[in-house]
Scaffold this active site. Structure first.
Site, PDB file in Angstrom:
ATOM      1  N   HIS A 229      23.352 -33.792  12.524  1.00 48.24           N
ATOM      2  CA  HIS A 229      23.873 -32.793  13.463  1.00 48.24           C
ATOM      3  C   HIS A 229      23.801 -33.336  14.891  1.00 48.24           C
ATOM      4  O   HIS A 229      23.038 -34.257  15.198  1.00 48.24           O
ATOM      5  CB  HIS A 229      23.077 -31.488  13.376  1.00 48.24           C
ATOM      6  CG  HIS A 229      21.654 -31.631  13.816  1.00 48.24           C
ATOM      7  ND1 HIS A 229      21.278 -31.655  15.150  1.00 48.24           N
ATOM      8  CD2 HIS A 229      20.513 -31.788  13.106  1.00 48.24           C
ATOM      9  CE1 HIS A 229      19.981 -31.798  15.232  1.00 48.24           C
ATOM     10  NE2 HIS A 229      19.486 -31.901  14.021  1.00 48.24           N
TER      11      HIS A 229
ATOM     12  N   ARG B  94      22.383 -25.586  13.529  1.00 52.16           N
ATOM     13  CA  ARG B  94      22.749 -26.820  14.230  1.00 52.16           C
ATOM     14  C   ARG B  94      23.487 -27.782  13.283  1.00 52.16           C
ATOM     15  O   ARG B  94      24.395 -28.507  13.714  1.00 52.16           O
ATOM     16  CB  ARG B  94      21.538 -27.481  14.871  1.00 52.16           C
ATOM     17  CG  ARG B  94      20.397 -27.863  13.938  1.00 52.16           C
ATOM     18  CD  ARG B  94      19.169 -28.184  14.762  1.00 52.16           C
ATOM     19  NE  ARG B  94      18.039 -28.739  14.046  1.00 52.16           N
ATOM     20  CZ  ARG B  94      17.051 -27.998  13.540  1.00 52.16           C
ATOM     21  NH1 ARG B  94      17.088 -26.663  13.643  1.00 52.16           N
ATOM     22  NH2 ARG B  94      16.028 -28.569  12.936  1.00 52.16           N
TER      23      ARG B  94
ATOM     24  N   HIS C 200      19.969 -33.208   8.689  1.00 51.44           N
ATOM     25  CA  HIS C 200      19.039 -33.416   9.805  1.00 51.44           C
ATOM     26  C   HIS C 200      18.377 -34.788   9.695  1.00 51.44           C
ATOM     27  O   HIS C 200      18.435 -35.429   8.637  1.00 51.44           O
ATOM     28  CB  HIS C 200      17.971 -32.317   9.767  1.00 51.44           C
ATOM     29  CG  HIS C 200      18.547 -30.937   9.766  1.00 51.44           C
ATOM     30  ND1 HIS C 200      18.603 -30.147  10.887  1.00 51.44           N
ATOM     31  CD2 HIS C 200      19.123 -30.213   8.774  1.00 51.44           C
ATOM     32  CE1 HIS C 200      19.171 -29.003  10.584  1.00 51.44           C
ATOM     33  NE2 HIS C 200      19.511 -29.007   9.318  1.00 51.44           N
TER      34      HIS C 200
END
Ligand code: 9JF
Length: 238
Positions: free
Chosen positions: A10, A61, A183
């Protein structure tokens, strides 16, 4: 090459910018982060990659970064699978702290121990702490005993890899082109397995934001090679 999977981390989040541990706290993207999502989409589109399905976490996110890529590559029509298993590492009681607050609270020695460790988790959140995932309706369908109060990198890997094997690999072997947006540590979990890195090596390997990378496989899902969708010197400049 029988199969190809595209991964992207992200874009910059509000707490990345403030150098705070974010973990499972659901913070948004900065303007820069939104631009990084767009750039990632453009890099993917330039290579002409097409996707049949996308996988991401339940944290905004990553979801917003995926949306940016779907928008830039005209893939809004594909199914998106969201799972807590692709969430970032849970940082327990450190979530929300920045560098100064962490050092002030735990001391530089403890920070160094945590930085270098593969299986030492940060302090756990109390089960009664309202920041504990069990109070968040995003995780209402996950058994409470499966929700973390904190995670070491090892615990993160143990939580992420089953999703790679059971959900992503099955789509690949069905012949689907897969996009994964996640992530830093959930991507590290998959990269450690795919690259055969040791515990020490993966600790020193950081995945840049907003630059998609590709793993290519043979028909048995053996890794043939991997590369970033950006030329080397730009990568060094990151
Ligand atoms: O304290 C930790 C830490 C604690 C518990 C689990 C993992 C880590 C960890 O992986 C880590 C840490 C600090 C720093 N650098 S730092 O000390 O400058 C720092 C501390 C706090 C917030 C952000 C910072 O940049 C790192 O680069 C890390 O990778």
């Amino acid at each position: 090459v029988a199969h190809r999977v595209v991964f992207a981390r992200h874009g910059e989040s509000l707490w990345n910018k403030e150098n705070r541990f974010t973990g499972w706290y659901d913070v948004g993207l900065t303007e820069k982060g939104i631009k990084e999502a767009k750039t990632a989409g453009e890099l993917i589109r330039e290579r002409g990659f097409q996707f049949d399905v996308a996988h991401t976490s339940v944290l905004k996110r990553a979801i917003l970064t995926l949306n940016g890529i779907l928008d830039t590559t005209d893939h809004h029509h594909i199914p998106v699978h969201k799972s807590y298993r692709l969430n970032e590492r849970h940082y327990g009681g450190l979530q929300g702290l920045n560098k100064a607050e962490t050092a002030a609270k735990h001391g530089d020695e403890q920070v160094l121990i945590w930085r270098r460790s593969f299986d030492i988790p940060p302090p756990s959140l109390e089960e009664t702490d309202e920041r504990h995932p069990s109070f968040d309706r995003k995780y209402s369908l996950v058994p409470k005993s499966a929700l973390p109060s904190t995670e070491s990198l090892k615990l993160t890997i143990d939580r992420v890899l089953p999703y790679w094997f059971d959900n992503i690999c099955s789509h690949i072997l069905e012949g689907k082109n897969v996009l994964v947006v996640a992530h830093g540590n959930s991507l590290r979990s998959m990269v450690k397995y795919l690259s055969g890195m040791s515990n020490e090596e993966i600790l020193g390997y950081n995945i840049p934001t907003g630059i998609p990378f590709v793993y290519e496989f043979d028909e048995d899902l053996n890794v043939l090679n991997n590369y970033y969708l950006i030329d080397e010197e730009e990568l060094k400049a990151k």
